[in-house]
Design an enzyme around this catalytic site. Structure first.
Site, PDB file in Angstrom:
ATOM      1  N   PRO A   1       0.793  -1.225   0.000  1.00  0.00           N
ATOM      2  CA  PRO A   1       0.000   0.000   0.000  1.00  0.00           C
ATOM      3  C   PRO A   1       0.832   1.285   0.000  1.00  0.00           C
ATOM      4  O   PRO A   1       1.876   1.360   0.639  1.00  0.00           O
ATOM      5  CB  PRO A   1      -0.815  -0.101   1.300  1.00  0.00           C
ATOM      6  CG  PRO A   1      -0.125  -1.126   2.124  1.00  0.00           C
ATOM      7  CD  PRO A   1       0.527  -2.061   1.164  1.00  0.00           C
ATOM      8  N   ASN A   2       0.318   2.245  -0.743  1.00  0.00           N
ATOM      9  CA  ASN A   2       0.875   3.604  -0.847  1.00  0.00           C
ATOM     10  C   ASN A   2       2.167   3.694  -1.656  1.00  0.00           C
ATOM     11  O   ASN A   2       2.685   4.796  -1.864  1.00  0.00           O
ATOM     12  CB  ASN A   2       1.084   4.240   0.544  1.00  0.00           C
ATOM     13  CG  ASN A   2      -0.213   4.358   1.304  1.00  0.00           C
ATOM     14  OD1 ASN A   2      -1.178   4.908   0.773  1.00  0.00           O
ATOM     15  ND2 ASN A   2      -0.276   3.827   2.516  1.00  0.00           N
TER      16      ASN A   2
ATOM     17  N   ARG B   1       4.894  11.041  -2.395  1.00  0.00           N
ATOM     18  CA  ARG B   1       4.722  10.742  -0.974  1.00  0.00           C
ATOM     19  C   ARG B   1       6.024  10.955  -0.180  1.00  0.00           C
ATOM     20  O   ARG B   1       7.060  10.386  -0.545  1.00  0.00           O
ATOM     21  CB  ARG B   1       4.336   9.263  -0.928  1.00  0.00           C
ATOM     22  CG  ARG B   1       4.366   8.600   0.389  1.00  0.00           C
ATOM     23  CD  ARG B   1       4.142   7.105   0.259  1.00  0.00           C
ATOM     24  NE  ARG B   1       3.995   6.574   1.579  1.00  0.00           N
ATOM     25  CZ  ARG B   1       4.319   5.351   1.935  1.00  0.00           C
ATOM     26  NH1 ARG B   1       4.767   4.503   1.031  1.00  0.00           N
ATOM     27  NH2 ARG B   1       4.170   4.962   3.182  1.00  0.00           N
TER      28      ARG B   1
ATOM     29  N   ASN C   1       7.915  -5.529  -1.221  1.00  0.00           N
ATOM     30  CA  ASN C   1       7.897  -4.454  -0.238  1.00  0.00           C
ATOM     31  C   ASN C   1       6.463  -4.429   0.300  1.00  0.00           C
ATOM     32  O   ASN C   1       5.570  -3.880  -0.345  1.00  0.00           O
ATOM     33  CB  ASN C   1       8.266  -3.109  -0.866  1.00  0.00           C
ATOM     34  CG  ASN C   1       8.330  -2.003   0.185  1.00  0.00           C
ATOM     35  OD1 ASN C   1       7.839  -2.196   1.307  1.00  0.00           O
ATOM     36  ND2 ASN C   1       8.911  -0.878  -0.165  1.00  0.00           N
TER      37      ASN C   1
ATOM     38  N   HIS D   1      12.780  -2.544   1.661  1.00  0.00           N
ATOM     39  CA  HIS D   1      12.257  -1.252   2.117  1.00  0.00           C
ATOM     40  C   HIS D   1      13.142  -0.142   1.593  1.00  0.00           C
ATOM     41  O   HIS D   1      14.372  -0.273   1.590  1.00  0.00           O
ATOM     42  CB  HIS D   1      12.211  -1.183   3.649  1.00  0.00           C
ATOM     43  CG  HIS D   1      11.320  -2.221   4.233  1.00  0.00           C
ATOM     44  ND1 HIS D   1       9.953  -2.140   4.164  1.00  0.00           N
ATOM     45  CD2 HIS D   1      11.607  -3.393   4.826  1.00  0.00           C
ATOM     46  CE1 HIS D   1       9.441  -3.226   4.709  1.00  0.00           C
ATOM     47  NE2 HIS D   1      10.405  -4.002   5.119  1.00  0.00           N
TER      48      HIS D   1
HETATM   49  C1  DQA Z   1       8.341   1.068   3.681  1.00  0.00           C
HETATM   50  C2  DQA Z   1       8.459   1.240   5.196  1.00  0.00           C
HETATM   51  C3  DQA Z   1       7.122   1.020   5.871  1.00  0.00           C
HETATM   52  O1  DQA Z   1       7.246   1.195   7.271  1.00  0.00           O
HETATM   53  C4  DQA Z   1       6.087   2.010   5.347  1.00  0.00           C
HETATM   54  O2  DQA Z   1       4.823   1.754   5.921  1.00  0.00           O
HETATM   55  C5  DQA Z   1       6.022   2.054   3.874  1.00  0.00           C
HETATM   56  C6  DQA Z   1       7.258   1.955   3.094  1.00  0.00           C
HETATM   57  C7  DQA Z   1       9.658   1.403   2.955  1.00  0.00           C
HETATM   58  O3  DQA Z   1       9.800   0.995   1.806  1.00  0.00           O
HETATM   59  O4  DQA Z   1      10.522   2.085   3.519  1.00  0.00           O
HETATM   60  O5  DQA Z   1       4.952   2.262   3.300  1.00  0.00           O
HETATM   61  O6  DQA Z   1       8.051  -0.288   3.401  1.00  0.00           O
END
Ligand code: DQA
Length: 162
Positions: free
Chosen positions: A9-10, A17, A73, A99
């Site tokens: 997500p996101n 972002r 991820n 990450h």
């Molecule tokens: C993330 C780290 C996570 O804690 C966060 O919620 C993300 C991105 C990263 O790629 O650094 O959405 O996975």
């Protein structure tokens, strides 16, 4: 050999972002770089992004009998999802957790990954380059699997000859 890249997500919001944390690159730019690496190394690659936990579980299950490696991820689900962890454990396909940010340097709730214990390895904190390192890591895993299979075949052939 085929790699499936799964983005949680996101991550579709990359480039917009929290750029100070996740950097300026868009997800599609990261995927373009991964595709180039895959082509250079004669690997098949497929990409999937979802904001929904169940869809991510479905995509992991679909890897069974189809993919040789998973790069994931899980984003925020890293810290909450037993369902994604169980799906990875179920398919038994070598998986690398990625990450962009160094999750251990951030808020305490990000320090724990429920996913890491079922993965071959974790790469965090290198920004978009984390994905490149995961591609290199997965290539290494594939080489090791190939070497092990060749060794097993040799052992079986020599046993059969006795
Ligand atoms: C993330 C780290 C996570 O804690 C966060 O919620 C993300 C991105 C990263 O790629 O650094 O959405 O996975």
């Amino acid at each position: 050999m085929k790699i499936v890249v799964i983005q949680g997500p996101n991550l579709n919001m990359l480039g917009h972002r929290e750029k100070n944390i996740y950097g300026p690159m868009k997800l599609e730019d990261i995927h373009t770089q991964m595709k180039a690496f895959a082509e250079q190394n004669k690997l098949e690659i497929e990409f999937f992004q979802s904001n929904l936990e169940g869809e991510i579980v479905d995509r992991i299950q679909e890897c069974l009998g189809d993919a040789d490696g998973i790069i994931i991820n899980p984003a925020a689900y890293t810290h909450t999802s037993i369902a994604i962890r169980d799906a990875i454990a179920a398919v038994q396909i070598p998986t690398l957790e990625v990450h962009l940010s160094n999750i251990y340097q951030r808020e305490e709730f990000r320090h724990k990954s429920l996913i890491a214990p079922v993965c071959a390895g974790q790469i965090a904190g290198m920004g978009a380059f984390s994905y490149h390192l995961a591609m290199v890591g997965m290539s290494q895993i594939f080489s090791e699997v190939k070497m092990m299979k060749e060794h097993q075949a040799k052992m079986q052939a020599s046993q059969a000859a006795q």
